[in-house]
Design an enzyme around this catalytic site. Structure first.
Site, PDB file in Angstrom:
ATOM      1  N   TRP A 128     -16.041  11.665 -12.600  1.00 35.27           N
ATOM      2  CA  TRP A 128     -15.251  11.495 -11.403  1.00 35.27           C
ATOM      3  C   TRP A 128     -14.575  12.541 -10.963  1.00 35.27           C
ATOM      4  O   TRP A 128     -14.535  12.677  -9.546  1.00 35.27           O
ATOM      5  CB  TRP A 128     -14.066  10.351 -11.909  1.00 35.27           C
ATOM      6  CG  TRP A 128     -13.455  10.838 -12.859  1.00 35.27           C
ATOM      7  CD1 TRP A 128     -13.461  10.624 -14.255  1.00 35.27           C
ATOM      8  CD2 TRP A 128     -12.042  11.565 -12.813  1.00 35.27           C
ATOM      9  NE1 TRP A 128     -12.582  11.255 -14.932  1.00 35.27           N
ATOM     10  CE2 TRP A 128     -11.622  11.935 -14.025  1.00 35.27           C
ATOM     11  CE3 TRP A 128     -11.400  12.009 -11.766  1.00 35.27           C
ATOM     12  CZ2 TRP A 128     -10.336  12.429 -14.197  1.00 35.27           C
ATOM     13  CZ3 TRP A 128     -10.232  12.829 -11.968  1.00 35.27           C
ATOM     14  CH2 TRP A 128      -9.582  12.855 -13.119  1.00 35.27           C
ATOM     15  N   GLU A 130       0.765  -1.123  -0.121  1.00 28.92           N
ATOM     16  CA  GLU A 130      -0.054   0.120   0.130  1.00 28.92           C
ATOM     17  C   GLU A 130       0.920   1.262  -0.078  1.00 28.92           C
ATOM     18  O   GLU A 130       0.373   2.383  -0.590  1.00 28.92           O
ATOM     19  CB  GLU A 130      -0.782  -0.090   1.233  1.00 28.92           C
ATOM     20  CG  GLU A 130      -2.185  -1.070   1.125  1.00 28.92           C
ATOM     21  CD  GLU A 130      -2.889  -1.061  -0.138  1.00 28.92           C
ATOM     22  OE1 GLU A 130      -3.426   0.116  -0.090  1.00 28.92           O
ATOM     23  OE2 GLU A 130      -3.086  -1.991  -0.823  1.00 28.92           O
ATOM     24  N   TRP A 151      -9.563   7.925  -7.526  1.00 24.75           N
ATOM     25  CA  TRP A 151     -10.570   8.199  -8.450  1.00 24.75           C
ATOM     26  C   TRP A 151     -10.594   7.592  -9.564  1.00 24.75           C
ATOM     27  O   TRP A 151     -11.336   7.066 -10.344  1.00 24.75           O
ATOM     28  CB  TRP A 151     -10.783   9.682  -8.388  1.00 24.75           C
ATOM     29  CG  TRP A 151     -11.852   9.915  -7.207  1.00 24.75           C
ATOM     30  CD1 TRP A 151     -11.607  10.565  -5.823  1.00 24.75           C
ATOM     31  CD2 TRP A 151     -13.244   9.836  -7.174  1.00 24.75           C
ATOM     32  NE1 TRP A 151     -12.542  10.555  -5.105  1.00 24.75           N
ATOM     33  CE2 TRP A 151     -13.709  10.066  -5.896  1.00 24.75           C
ATOM     34  CE3 TRP A 151     -14.078   9.440  -8.092  1.00 24.75           C
ATOM     35  CZ2 TRP A 151     -15.185  10.150  -5.581  1.00 24.75           C
ATOM     36  CZ3 TRP A 151     -15.323   9.421  -7.559  1.00 24.75           C
ATOM     37  CH2 TRP A 151     -15.827   9.749  -6.583  1.00 24.75           C
ATOM     38  N   ASN A 170     -10.719   2.706   3.401  1.00 18.33           N
ATOM     39  CA  ASN A 170     -10.217   2.955   2.048  1.00 18.33           C
ATOM     40  C   ASN A 170     -11.018   1.842   0.894  1.00 18.33           C
ATOM     41  O   ASN A 170     -11.491   2.467  -0.130  1.00 18.33           O
ATOM     42  CB  ASN A 170      -8.693   2.564   1.853  1.00 18.33           C
ATOM     43  CG  ASN A 170      -8.186   2.402   0.656  1.00 18.33           C
ATOM     44  OD1 ASN A 170      -8.060   3.259  -0.189  1.00 18.33           O
ATOM     45  ND2 ASN A 170      -7.786   1.313   0.121  1.00 18.33           N
ATOM     46  N   TRP A 228     -20.480  11.642 -20.006  1.00 20.89           N
ATOM     47  CA  TRP A 228     -21.128  11.592 -18.116  1.00 20.89           C
ATOM     48  C   TRP A 228     -22.504  12.486 -18.121  1.00 20.89           C
ATOM     49  O   TRP A 228     -22.916  13.239 -19.089  1.00 20.89           O
ATOM     50  CB  TRP A 228     -20.015  12.607 -17.527  1.00 20.89           C
ATOM     51  CG  TRP A 228     -18.670  12.060 -17.317  1.00 20.89           C
ATOM     52  CD1 TRP A 228     -17.540  12.692 -18.159  1.00 20.89           C
ATOM     53  CD2 TRP A 228     -18.158  11.019 -17.089  1.00 20.89           C
ATOM     54  NE1 TRP A 228     -16.511  11.953 -18.001  1.00 20.89           N
ATOM     55  CE2 TRP A 228     -16.809  10.787 -16.979  1.00 20.89           C
ATOM     56  CE3 TRP A 228     -18.717   9.722 -16.016  1.00 20.89           C
ATOM     57  CZ2 TRP A 228     -15.844   9.690 -16.655  1.00 20.89           C
ATOM     58  CZ3 TRP A 228     -17.819   8.854 -15.798  1.00 20.89           C
ATOM     59  CH2 TRP A 228     -16.574   8.801 -15.875  1.00 20.89           C
ATOM     60  N   TRP A 248       1.991   1.717  -3.634  1.00 18.61           N
ATOM     61  CA  TRP A 248       0.717   2.414  -4.319  1.00 18.61           C
ATOM     62  C   TRP A 248       0.616   3.950  -4.166  1.00 18.61           C
ATOM     63  O   TRP A 248       0.639   4.726  -5.102  1.00 18.61           O
ATOM     64  CB  TRP A 248      -0.789   1.832  -3.887  1.00 18.61           C
ATOM     65  CG  TRP A 248      -1.058   0.545  -4.727  1.00 18.61           C
ATOM     66  CD1 TRP A 248      -1.004  -0.662  -4.343  1.00 18.61           C
ATOM     67  CD2 TRP A 248      -1.690   0.597  -6.206  1.00 18.61           C
ATOM     68  NE1 TRP A 248      -1.560  -1.452  -5.403  1.00 18.61           N
ATOM     69  CE2 TRP A 248      -1.707  -0.811  -6.342  1.00 18.61           C
ATOM     70  CE3 TRP A 248      -1.808   1.535  -7.074  1.00 18.61           C
ATOM     71  CZ2 TRP A 248      -2.625  -1.201  -7.484  1.00 18.61           C
ATOM     72  CZ3 TRP A 248      -2.162   1.296  -8.129  1.00 18.61           C
ATOM     73  CH2 TRP A 248      -2.716  -0.149  -8.532  1.00 18.61           C
TER      74      TRP A 248
END
Length: 472
Positions: free
Chosen positions: A364, A279, A387, A346, A311, A282
């Site tokens: 988004w 993590e 996102w 998370n 969208w 990341w």
């Protein structure tokens, strides 16, 4: 020589490369440049700015014990930074300025302008790298390009970290202080009111608080991290993200604690520690992408073809999502947690983001901005990366046809409805099966809305929207 440490998102005395270098160069003064207008432009959360301020108070006390005064300058936005820094350096006979690099595009432009102004007046400007484990731009593919796929990137990072472990930097020795005192810090920065005291209590300020939280996690909770991290009702995550985002805790300190819990193994050993290190990588991956691709700071998708996603303009649906009134219990509970705490688990960040971008087919970027305006741990790279992963617009993002079913996620990761009952008290009386998807009668009796979207039909709508995009 008088040297200046320009503090940004590196609010710590330990493991701070810019502070260590400034102390080697002469008598140090620390400076924090507040820019409320810039923060508003960035959509930063009041809870995050309050967290910065509380950590500045703790850091000012720690630096004071080292003979380093903390000065505060306030500008409207970054365009005023060159003049403000130049005037301060002239008035205090500063010969060197040290700062840790930031990678968002506005901050990079700010630093370039400041560096040019200072060098023109004979002041040395040096940037250091205290925000990442490895300097962005140094972990590259065989074609000397930034990695856009996480797995080979993480493999390269692990090899670097295995063969060249990070050296911890102690706080500098106490110095004879300069002739000017530290500045008093305000109760709040203009336009950024403090959150409620119970929320502030969740995030105590200062390096000692961060170290205690890191130690508690590494000494026990980390062992079950791999098995329990996705269950939002369990105290199974580190809750260190605000401290990493504000730089109260360095990524190197976090990594070393994980390695100590894992007998020095970067990717083997205990599954919990190895998963948490994953993590951290990341987080690092998104920082490197932000540095390599400035468009990520400019509201642009990583995959250019996804700019053509049709969208929906659906303000009522967006508002329902923002307020936790979608009629999908796990989504609503997560969104209410965000509103109340300035933080969200998370796993639920992924669930809520995918619900907005796929089931509601809402841009988004509207969700990214909503999160940033409320998260105490708001970080551009991590928030944007998360996102874009959920919306299938980013580097190594989830494939567009993989769409979480929020009801399945709820039943899997909150099987007894413990988390749902905490944040949806109107449904607390329902049993462990009904609470995940109440019947219309149960909803009416509880005053809880019907779902604003049919999950199956909206999934098909999203698949059609993404499958019709032009090829990459």
């Amino acid at each position: 020589m008088n040297t200046l440490l320009w503090l940004r998102t590196d609010l710590r005395a330990h493991d701070n490369p810019a502070l260590a270098a400034a102390a080697e160069g002469g008598t140090v003064t620390a400076l924090f440049l507040a820019a409320p207008g810039q923060w508003r432009l960035h959509g930063d959360a009041p809870a995050k700015v309050d967290f910065w301020l509380r950590n500045l108070r703790e850091l000012s006390r720690e630096l004071g014990r080292l003979g380093i005064p903390l000065r505060l300058l306030t500008v409207h936005d970054w365009s005023e930074a060159p003049n403000a820094l130049a005037t301060f350096c002239r008035d205090h006979a500063i010969g060197q300025v040290h700062a840790n690099a930031e990678w968002a595009v506005n901050e990079r432009r700010r630093d370039a302008a400041v560096a040019a102004r200072l060098r023109a007046m004979g002041v040395d400007w040096t940037q250091h790298h205290g925000a990442t484990l490895l300097r962005p731009g140094t972990v590259l593919t065989g074609k000397s390009e930034c990695y856009r796929v996480y797995t080979p990137y993480a493999r390269a990072c692990r090899e670097r970290l295995r063969t060249a472990p990070l050296r911890a930097l102690p706080a500098p020795r106490a110095q004879t202080p300069p002739s000017w005192p530290a500045d008093p810090l305000p109760a709040a920065f203009e336009g950024f009111d403090a959150p409620a005291e119970p929320v502030r209590a969740l995030w105590p300020a200062g390096e000692n608080a961060a170290s205690e939280r890191l130690d508690a996690f590494a000494d026990g909770i980390i062992d079950a991290y791999q098995e329990e991290r996705d269950f939002p009702s369990l105290p199974a995550t580190s809750c260190l993200s605000p401290y990493l985002a504000a730089g109260v805790l360095s990524p190197g300190q976090a990594l070393r604690a994980a390695l100590a819990a894992n007998q020095g193994e970067v990717d083997g050993g205990k599954r919990g520690a190895a998963t948490w290190i994953n993590e951290l990588l990341w987080r690092e991956f998104y920082q490197h992408l932000l540095a390599a691709y400035p468009r990520l700071s400019m509201h642009q998708p990583m995959k250019p073809e996804t700019a053509a996603v049709p969208w929906r303009d659906a303000p009522d649906d967006l508002h329902a999502w923002q307020q936790g009134q979608t009629g999908i219990p796990i989504v609503d509970a997560a969104m209410r947690q965000l509103l109340a705490l300035g933080w969200m688990h998370n796993r639920l960040r992924m669930v809520t983001a995918m619900f907005l971008s796929k089931n509601l087919l809402i841009d988004w970027r509207l969700g990214e901005a909503w999160f940033m305006a409320r998260l105490v741990d708001g970080d551009l790279a991590a928030n944007n990366g998360g996102w874009q992963w959920s919306a299938s617009t980013g580097a190594d993002a989830v494939p567009y046809f993989r769409i979480f079913n929020p009801l399945s996620q709820s039943r899997k990761f909150d099987p007894d409805g413990v988390f749902l009952r905490e944040w949806l008290p109107e449904l607390a009386h329902l049993d462990r099966r009904a609470i995940h998807d109440p019947s219309p009668m149960e909803r009416a009796g509880a005053g809880y809305p019907l779902p604003i979207v049919d999950l199956a039909q909206s999934r098909l709508r999203a698949l059609e929207a993404f499958s019709g995009l032009p090829p990459a």
